[in-house]
Design a protein around this motif. Structure first.
Motif, PDB file in Angstrom:
ATOM      1  N   GLY A 387       0.947   5.756 -12.792  1.00 48.15           N
ATOM      2  CA  GLY A 387       1.957   4.701 -12.598  1.00 48.15           C
ATOM      3  C   GLY A 387       2.288   4.749 -11.146  1.00 48.15           C
ATOM      4  N   GLN A 388       2.138   5.954 -10.409  1.00 53.43           N
ATOM      5  CA  GLN A 388       2.378   5.924  -9.019  1.00 53.43           C
ATOM      6  C   GLN A 388       1.268   5.158  -8.304  1.00 53.43           C
ATOM      7  N   MET A 389       0.391   5.090  -8.859  1.00 51.70           N
ATOM      8  CA  MET A 389      -0.766   4.481  -8.183  1.00 51.70           C
ATOM      9  C   MET A 389      -0.928   2.993  -8.366  1.00 51.70           C
ATOM     10  N   VAL A 390      -0.247   2.459  -9.611  1.00 50.88           N
ATOM     11  CA  VAL A 390      -0.434   1.201  -9.995  1.00 50.88           C
ATOM     12  C   VAL A 390       0.531   0.468  -9.251  1.00 50.88           C
ATOM     13  N   VAL A 391       1.718   0.986  -9.337  1.00 44.31           N
ATOM     14  CA  VAL A 391       2.917   0.043  -8.727  1.00 44.31           C
ATOM     15  C   VAL A 391       2.533  -0.289  -7.232  1.00 44.31           C
ATOM     16  N   PRO A 392       2.144   0.814  -6.485  1.00 43.29           N
ATOM     17  CA  PRO A 392       1.799   0.312  -4.999  1.00 43.29           C
ATOM     18  C   PRO A 392       0.591  -0.774  -5.074  1.00 43.29           C
ATOM     19  N   VAL A 393      -0.135  -0.618  -5.875  1.00 47.06           N
ATOM     20  CA  VAL A 393      -1.590  -1.885  -6.029  1.00 47.06           C
ATOM     21  C   VAL A 393      -0.560  -3.135  -6.256  1.00 47.06           C
ATOM     22  N   LEU A 394       0.221  -3.033  -7.351  1.00 44.64           N
ATOM     23  CA  LEU A 394       0.744  -4.440  -7.705  1.00 44.64           C
ATOM     24  C   LEU A 394       1.460  -5.133  -6.615  1.00 44.64           C
ATOM     25  N   VAL A 395       2.322  -4.016  -5.892  1.00 52.47           N
ATOM     26  CA  VAL A 395       3.289  -4.732  -4.718  1.00 52.47           C
ATOM     27  C   VAL A 395       2.402  -4.979  -3.705  1.00 52.47           C
ATOM     28  N   ALA A 396       1.339  -4.213  -3.307  1.00 45.45           N
ATOM     29  CA  ALA A 396       0.268  -4.363  -2.119  1.00 45.45           C
ATOM     30  C   ALA A 396      -0.183  -5.855  -2.286  1.00 45.45           C
ATOM     31  N   ARG A 397      -0.564  -6.048  -3.769  1.00 45.89           N
ATOM     32  CA  ARG A 397      -1.374  -7.250  -3.897  1.00 45.89           C
ATOM     33  C   ARG A 397      -0.535  -8.711  -3.640  1.00 45.89           C
ATOM     34  N   SER A 398       0.670  -8.330  -3.998  1.00 44.01           N
ATOM     35  CA  SER A 398       1.681  -9.654  -3.855  1.00 44.01           C
ATOM     36  C   SER A 398       1.957  -9.751  -2.496  1.00 44.01           C
ATOM     37  N   GLU A 399       2.059  -8.622  -1.609  1.00 41.12           N
ATOM     38  CA  GLU A 399       2.303  -8.994  -0.447  1.00 41.12           C
ATOM     39  C   GLU A 399       1.350  -8.958   0.559  1.00 41.12           C
ATOM     40  N   GLY A 400       0.053  -9.180   0.256  1.00 42.27           N
ATOM     41  CA  GLY A 400      -1.079  -9.203   0.903  1.00 42.27           C
ATOM     42  C   GLY A 400      -1.556  -8.038   1.725  1.00 42.27           C
ATOM     43  N   ARG A 401      -1.225  -6.998   1.193  1.00 43.62           N
ATOM     44  CA  ARG A 401      -1.145  -5.689   1.872  1.00 43.62           C
ATOM     45  C   ARG A 401      -2.438  -4.734   0.961  1.00 43.62           C
ATOM     46  N   LEU A 402      -3.277  -5.388   0.496  1.00 44.25           N
ATOM     47  CA  LEU A 402      -4.273  -4.747  -0.474  1.00 44.25           C
ATOM     48  C   LEU A 402      -5.668  -5.299   0.087  1.00 44.25           C
TER      49      LEU A 402
END
Length: 436
Positions: A387-402
């Motif tokens: 979960g500590q890796m899933v959430v950063p991926v979700l947020v980074a994706r939504s913010e164009g930071r992935l």
């Protein structure tokens, strides 16, 4: 060993540890059990040794790094929002599963021998709220109170942001200490295959399957609940919200999950989690420097959501205490809001006592579950770290930071030492050369 990938080394450690554990138990080989125990204990000791400076400097630096992240407040609020949403989903899984399997029904366990835990160790809301603020700065570090260390790090990091240029020496010092600790901790992590063999082997040699027999339904419930989150909840979020391939995510995240499973420590796994999040999952380094340390100390879907939900139902059924819809809502509230009480260390006793005391269930129930806690904590911690890796991926994706190219690329090797901590300004440094 350099020809064998780190992931495969961890897997070999798991397999060898299980095999040695069964040999030690079947043949009653005391010296082998003692050796496995010592190997695992030394590995955990080395991880815990780095926890206070690692958590403090990581939080300070991550807060300070927000000054260079555009929309920092939005990123922080989105991260917290997804922490809460995913925790709520996990606790719903735990409650529904508990109501389906009824883990405490038909359990023939004598509750007379179950002792209430020491009241000083019991988790209450008053203890939780007052315990956040340390009465002594030194004590927070010497007693390894991670929640208080996080509080100090957030306060000082925020103060450094407010002061501005005058705080640069302090931030620079914190960044240097963080790099030193991460470098030393990486040497410890390279010993993880040996530590894994010792930890798993000790559990098998000590407990075998005998201890799980009376609590088989509850133990299976915890593993099934965590696996449902890992193979249903997270993949759906990754594919629908993050629009990334869940199989690729798990392929890249596997080394961190393996280490979390063996070490039972989210904080101890944090350097590897952060490296996987940036180097393999493609999350922006500045954002990951905030999200991963924050998650390692507060994001606990296994320990703080699934486990206390199932445990509360188990204890209620064992002690014949009826639960109604209000109790289930209260369990969900405690699990979502109180997850920071677990503080990223091994075990979830504080969270469990917090839940039981809030719902009004007997704390003696904790004593029934302590014996199998190490076995359950392995899958709980792996779920936490996922979960500590899933959430950063979700947020980074939504913010164009992935960086999708990094995410979809073949997994980068993790045998070399990690790259340096990115400074507060300027380009990210390149990777260090592999050691000779």
């Amino acid at each position: 060993m350099k020809k064998i990938s780190f992931s495969l080394q961890l897997l070999l450690g798991l397999v060898i540890g299980v095999a040695l554990g069964f040999v030690a138990r079947a043949g009653d080989v005391d010296w082998l059990t003692a050796t496995l125990t010592e190997a695992g204990s030394i590995f955990i000791q080395l991880l815990k040794l780095a926890v206070p400076p690692l958590v403090f400097t990581a939080v300070v630096v991550s807060v300070a790094n927000l000054r260079n992240v555009s929309g920092a407040a939005r990123l922080a609020s989105k991260t917290l929002m997804w922490f809460l949403i995913t925790s709520l989903i996990a606790v719903v899984f735990g409650l529904v599963l508990g109501l389906i399997i009824n883990p405490g029904q038909g359990i023939n366990i004598s509750t007379a021998g179950a002792k209430a835990i020491d009241q000083e160790d019991a988790g209450t809301w008053l203890d939780f709220l007052t315990g956040i603020i340390p009465t002594n700065v030194v004590t927070a570090f010497t007693e390894l109170n991670v929640l208080q260390i996080v509080f100090l790090g957030v306060v000082l990091g925020a103060a450094a942001l407010a002061i501005g240029e005058k705080a640069e020496p302090f931030i620079g010092f914190s960044r240097s200490v963080l790099e030193l600790v991460q470098k030393a901790l990486w040497w410890v992590i390279r010993l993880a295959p040996i530590g894994t063999a010792g930890l798993i082997g000790k559990s098998v040699a000590t407990y075998g399957w005998d201890l799980l027999a009376p609590l088989a339904k509850f133990s299976a419930g915890v593993y099934i609940g965590c696996l449902l989150v890992l193979v249903v909840s997270y993949p759906l979020l990754l594919s629908v919200v993050g629009k990334v391939n869940p199989l690729t995510f798990y392929r890249n995240a596997w080394p961190a999950l393996e280490l979390a499973f063996a070490s039972r420590s989210s904080v101890g796994t944090m350097p590897l989690t952060q490296r996987v999040t940036t180097d393999r999952l493609g999350v922006d380094r500045d954002y990951a420097a905030f999200a991963v340390p924050f998650g390692a100390t507060t994001k606990m879907d296994g320990c703080a959501a699934i486990y206390p939900a199932l445990a509360a139902i188990f204890v209620a059924q064992v002690y014949n205490v009826p639960l109604n819809a209000g109790h289930y809502l209260l369990i969900a509230f405690v699990s979502v809001i109180g997850s920071a009480a677990t503080a990223g260390l091994t075990g979830a006793i504080v969270m469990l006592t917090l839940t039981l005391s809030t719902v009004g269930l007997p704390l003696e129930g904790v004593g029934l579950l302590l014996a199998i806690d190490p076995i359950l904590d392995m899958i709980r911690t792996a779920t936490n770290v996922a979960g500590q890796m899933v959430v950063p991926v979700l947020v980074a994706r939504s913010e164009g930071r992935l960086d999708e190219a990094v995410f979809n690329a073949p997994p980068q090797p993790l045998d070399e030492a990690p790259t340096s901590v990115r400074p507060a300004a300027g380009p990210a440094p390149g990777p260090e050369p592999a050691p000779a």
